[in-house]
Design a protein around this motif. Structure first.
Motif, PDB file in Angstrom:
ATOM      1  N   TYR A 899       0.916  -1.248  -0.005  1.00 50.17           N
ATOM      2  CA  TYR A 899       0.019   0.069  -0.012  1.00 50.17           C
ATOM      3  C   TYR A 899       0.910   1.371   0.144  1.00 50.17           C
ATOM      4  N   VAL A 901       1.128   4.643   1.141  1.00 53.22           N
ATOM      5  CA  VAL A 901       0.568   5.453   2.326  1.00 53.22           C
ATOM      6  C   VAL A 901       1.037   6.942   2.042  1.00 53.22           C
ATOM      7  N   VAL A 919     -10.830  -2.778   6.013  1.00 60.13           N
ATOM      8  CA  VAL A 919     -10.476  -1.166   6.176  1.00 60.13           C
ATOM      9  C   VAL A 919     -10.057  -1.022   7.393  1.00 60.13           C
ATOM     10  N   GLU A 923      -6.359   0.167   8.474  1.00 60.07           N
ATOM     11  CA  GLU A 923      -6.120   1.532   9.191  1.00 60.07           C
ATOM     12  C   GLU A 923      -5.106   1.318  10.494  1.00 60.07           C
ATOM     13  N   MET A 944      -8.924   9.409   7.332  1.00 61.95           N
ATOM     14  CA  MET A 944      -8.050   8.466   6.720  1.00 61.95           C
ATOM     15  C   MET A 944      -9.017   8.140   5.431  1.00 61.95           C
ATOM     16  N   VAL A 946      -9.040   5.118   2.869  1.00 60.21           N
ATOM     17  CA  VAL A 946      -8.444   3.678   2.468  1.00 60.21           C
ATOM     18  C   VAL A 946      -9.301   3.163   1.220  1.00 60.21           C
ATOM     19  N   VAL A 952      -3.464   4.297   0.587  1.00 62.42           N
ATOM     20  CA  VAL A 952      -4.035   4.806   2.081  1.00 62.42           C
ATOM     21  C   VAL A 952      -3.722   6.148   2.192  1.00 62.42           C
TER      22      VAL A 952
END
Length: 956
Positions: A899, A901, A919, A923, A944, A946, A952
């Motif tokens: 991912y 970020v 999810v 997180e 946040m 996602v 993310v």
RNA sequence: GCGGAUAUGGUGUAAUUGGUAGCCACGUCAGACUUAGGAUCUGGUGCCGAAAGGCGUGGGGGUUCGAGUCCCUUUAUCCGCACCA
């Protein structure tokens, strides 16, 4: 062992032909698929590397579909009649039959080298009497039909005889050349010739005296799509408007169906749009204006009845019928002079002079039915005789052409739509509020249009009417090399030949040259007659033979029908048609018309012939240049030339020149330099010359070959950079004069057909126009050699039966998925790339379980090498009898995903997490990461975002 | 004038369709090997910068946590139609 394409390719081509690998037939047990290439004109120049582009794509699709379980019809033939072939014959002084046969043989030979999977047993040639028999047959069927507007289809013309007998043509709603009215009694009183004239007015293939595009240089008339900007498409000769007796096809009767039929076709929007524009539908009103002091009414067509209150004058085309009586005595001479002058002007001059305002007052007045005002009637050639009624109501406030006219003649300009300033320019608005407009004052334009349509109809001033730009196709050519029109003149009455007399064969003549007078070559043939009656001497245009060829391929040798019912109902229509966009307003309109006609008379199974159509882009040439210094026989390499060019003054220049051993320039009188200005405008320092791209490799000139290329370069000297002569380059049309023609034969000889096929696909999206650039072909060739080497790991051929690793399976299945999707989407460049990625990932894998499916997957692209490897792997049959591998999702499952970020929209770090987790878990895992701590610095995230499996985002 | 399309490194192009821009090739640079081939193999290569970092999908603006992708605007190129009322 080396990849020896020179030995492999011809061997398999011969073998496929011997086995009949690509022969197809009707097979009710398998679903059909019809893939068609637009067949070529066999021109004298042979194929260049751009021609096969579409053929390669369709061949890949064909092999792919066949290997996916379809029964695929994939034929090829030659469009051999028509102007290009004839012009070539005239240029070379040979008979068109001879040159055409030779050109076809050459094309066939070139095509065969590329390994296409055509069923050559189905080859058709439009100049073959057994073929054009059916072109003539269709013409006769059109001759014997009329278009019924009530039932919206073609009907036998014989049906009209009893109707005329009983009620004349009263209430007949049929497409016709000129509106006419007659009673049953009048019909009965007519002579045979008069009746023939009446019927001719309704026939779908008819003869009429119309304004035509006459091209004197070519000695023939041309259809609208064969004329571009007043010049002939072939040869660029001037074209003029002339009234001549010609055969025409009533294509206009099908305008609405041709337009409506587009919606469901899987064609590109741009192509559909071209056809829509060409058909040019406009909905408006036909309106009648009273003429002061006359019982006659002046009929106009308008799409803007809402602007009626702004009509301050009328304009007629110079060809308008009323001009024989309308002008007042005082204006007569002026009007006649204008008519005579505009007649002399060629189409080209009229087009060129669009901005010049000309016209003459007729002295007559019409009456605006809504304002009651008397408005003057003018003539001007900005009004076209052939569109609408040849007369317009002029609204100078809201039409720029009318505005210019009004300004020129000092006519009043009344604004009727709010906004704009009619003192300065017309306000050509399609929306806004009506002003100065009596009963529609205050309405919006769109409402006003509808309201006026109703009002005009209610008051009996006119009616709604649809107009089309699409004209009937002129169907006769005063040339030799075409299908003879199967008509004879019995007592002067045009009469169709009986079917039994078909084909009406084109006589072999020695003098086939066209005449300037319009007398066709066939008129010079002695005994060109049928049962003692003279035959028609003009021939059909080029598009005739190509209009139904796709139907003939279904059943090419049938002598009793164009296509048998059985074959037609099985193959039906073309599922995929590949060809150039240049046929948008020609062949693709005529073919659709022809097919709809055949559908109407029950001879074709589908309304539309070509379901999906793909336009391959044009391949342009990539020219190379050399730079000759000061007119000497000294050639300077590109970057040195640029360095010299960059010098700002003599001093700098001479420094650079000395550096490269060139004589310094002492004064402006040296050599051809005539002034400082011309010198520093770079006009005279170098001349750039085209150099044959075949003696250039990766823009580096083969200097020895250059010296041998042309005698004047035998003692050429070179100023090299890094020991090489680097050429400049540019994109131009591929043509002999630019020395940038690349012949596919040469590529096949150097790299093999499989490499050429894959490289043409790799070049870019099929539908994009792009330059051919032989640089880069090595990449594809290298791929095939590497693929070949996988099977020769130990030197000899061998594949291992070892089980592949998970990674190898993943690579294989990823490739299968990608390639299959790409073929379905016509994205061949990315599928070739997928093969290369696959090979990069596999490294040195010699495992059968990987290589077998991969070879099958590659087979449509590179048929020769894969067939060879398939046979070496011990398989008896052809690889093309195999099924395309399916991808197995199980092999593609990713256990982890990285991912990206981002914090505040900026990428900060990557976090590897299992796929498929929730999810909330993502997180939590991301926030727990030590990198997150670094970026958050103790702050709480505000939000946040996602996206599972993607990214993310943390907002702080 | 109307309509349609396109614009990404030195080049051809790619981008899971709103989610790490530049995949795959060409070219180029460095290296290995070599019977010197236009062979093969390895690595680098968007731009600026020594680096950290910054900039970057024709230009400008907007929507969005996030834009090559969507919206507005503008420029350039290509194509089609064009006194079509």
């Amino acid at each position: 062992m080396e990849y020896n394409f020179k030995e492999i390719e011809p061997r398999w081509q011969k073998e496929w032909s011997r086995r009949g690998t690509y022969r197809v037939g009707v097979d009710p047990d398998r679903p059909k698929y019809y893939i068609l290439d637009m067949f070529p004109y066999p021109s004298g120049a042979g194929l260049h590397v751009g021609h096969p582009l579409g053929y390669i794509a369709s061949d890949i699709c064909t092999r792919y579909k066949r290997m996916s379980g379809f029964n695929v019809l994939h034929p090829m033939g030659f469009d051999a009649f028509g102007l290009p072939a004839e012009q070539y014959a005239i240029q070379t002084g040979q008979h068109p039959a001879t040159t055409t046969a030779a050109n076809i043989a050459r094309y066939r030979e070139q095509l065969d080298k590329l390994g296409f999977s055509y069923d050559w047993d189905r080859c058709v040639e439009t100049c073959d009497p057994a073929y054009y028999k059916w072109t003539q047959w269709a013409f006769i069927r059109m001759f014997e039909s009329y278009y019924c507007r009530d039932c919206n289809q073609a009907r036998p013309i014989a049906e009209l005889l009893p109707v005329f007998e009983q009620q004349g043509n009263e209430g007949l709603n049929a497409a016709c050349t000129v509106e006419m009215g007659f009673t049953a009694a009048e019909w009965r009183a007519m002579s045979e010739a008069e009746r023939a004239d009446v019927l001719m007015n309704y026939r779908l293939a008819y003869r009429a005296s119309t304004m035509v595009n006459w091209c004197e240089a070519l000695g023939t008339v041309l259809a609208n799509d064969e004329v571009k900007d007043g010049l002939s498409e072939r040869g660029g000769h001037p074209v003029e408007q002339r009234r001549m007796m010609q055969w025409l096809l009533r294509v206009s009767a099908y305008a609405e169906r041709l337009l409506g039929g587009l919606d469901d076709l899987a064609w590109s929007e741009s192509l559909k749009e071209i056809q829509r524009n060409w058909i040019g539908k406009s909905t408006g009103a036909q309106m009648f204006f009273d003429i002061k002091g006359s019982d006659q009414k002046l009929e106009v067509f308008t799409t803007r009845p809402d602007t009626i209150y702004g009509v301050t004058f009328m304009v007629l085309a110079p060809e308008h019928d009323y001009l024989s009586w309308l002008p007042t005595a005082g204006q007569r001479d002026e009007v006649d002079a204008y008519i005579a002058a505009s007649k002399k002007r060629s189409e080209r001059e009229r087009v060129a002079d669009t901005r010049k305002v000309t016209g003459v007052f007729t002295g007559a007045y019409a009456v605006n039915p809504f304002t009651g005002d008397e408005i003057p009637i003018y003539i001007s050639d900005y009004v076209l005789a052939g569109y609408g009624t040849g007369a317009i109501m002029a609204v100078p406030g809201h039409d720029s052409r009318d505005w210019a006219f009004a300004r020129h003649f000092g006519l009043p300009i009344v604004p009727v739509v709010e906004g704009g300033n009619v003192e300065e320019a017309s306000y050509d608005a399609k929306e806004g509020r009506m002003i100065n407009s009596g009963i529609i004052d205050g309405l919006d334009v769109k409402e006003a249009i509808v309201r006026m349509f109703d009002e005009v109809e209610a008051r009996g001033l006119g009616r709604r009417k649809v107009n089309y730009r699409l004209r009937d196709a002129i169907f006769s050519r005063q040339r030799y090399w075409g299908e003879p029109i199967p008509v004879y003149y019995k007592d002067g009455i045009p009469t169709a030949l009986p079917f039994s007399a078909l084909p009406l064969e084109l006589p072999k003549v020695s003098d086939f040259s066209p005449s300037r007078s319009g007398e066709p070559p066939l008129a010079r043939v002695a005994d060109w007659s049928y049962e003692g009656w003279p035959l028609e001497t003009s021939t059909m245009p080029g598009f005739a033979g190509s209009s139904a060829y796709y139907l003939r391929y279904m059943d090419p040798t049938n002598d009793g029908a164009l296509v048998s019912r059985e074959a037609d109902e099985y193959w039906r229509d073309v599922d995929l048609y590949v060809g150039g966009i240049e046929h948008a307003t020609g062949h693709l309109i005529y073919s659709r018309f022809w097919n709809k006609f055949l559908f109407d008379i029950g001879e074709a199974a589908e309304q539309e012939p070509f379901r999906k159509l793909v336009n391959q882009g044009m391949i342009q040439g990539r020219s190379n240049f050399v730079y000759r210094y000061l007119g000497l026989n000294v050639f300077v390499s590109l970057h040195i030339k640029e360095e010299i060019d960059a010098a700002g003054n003599f001093e700098e220049l001479n420094v650079v020149l000395r550096k490269y051993g060139l004589d310094p320039i002492r004064s402006i009188s040296d050599g051809p330099i005539t002034s400082v200005t011309s010198f520093f405008n770079r006009n005279s320092l170098f001349s750039s010359l085209h150099v044959d791209v075949n003696i250039v490799r990766n823009d580096v000139l083969d200097t020895d070959a250059f010296k041998k290329w042309r005698p004047e370069f035998a003692d050429a000297e070179f100023v090299l950079e890094d020991g090489k002569y680097v050429c400049g380059w540019g994109i131009e049309k591929m043509s002999k004069s630019m020395y940038n023609v690349v012949n596919p034969d040469r590529i096949v000889a150097d790299y093999g057909a499989d490499t050429l096929r894959m490289y043409e696909m790799f070049l870019g999206p099929l539908e994009a126009s792009k330059p051919w650039d032989t640089n880069g072909i090595d990449g594809v060739h290298k791929f095939l050699r590497r693929f070949w080497r996988l099977f020769f790991a130990s030197g000899d051929f061998g594949v291992s039966d070892e089980s592949p690793t998970a990674a190898e399976f993943k690579t294989l299945h990823k490739t299968i998925k990608k390639v299959r999707e790409d073929i379905e989407n016509f994205s061949f460049n990315t599928s070739v790339a997928a093969f290369m990625i696959c090979l990069n990932e596999l490294g040195l894998c010699d495992k059968r379980q990987i290589l077998e499916p991969l070879t099958i997957l590659l087979a449509p692209f590179a048929p020769h090498i894969t067939e060879e490897l398939w046979s070496r792997m011990g398989h008896e049959g052809s690889i093309f009898d195999e099924r395309m591998p399916e991808y197995a999702p199980a092999h593609l499952v990713e256990s982890e995903f990285e991912y990206p970020v981002s914090v505040n929209g900026k990428l900060r770090f990557k976090k590897s997490l299992p796929l498929g987790i929730s999810v909330a878990e993502i997180e939590a895992a991301v926030l727990a990461d030590e990198n997150a701590g670094r970026w958050l610095e103790g702050r709480e995230p505000k939000k946040m975002i996602v996206v599972p499996g993607k990214i993310v985002n943390i907002v702080i």
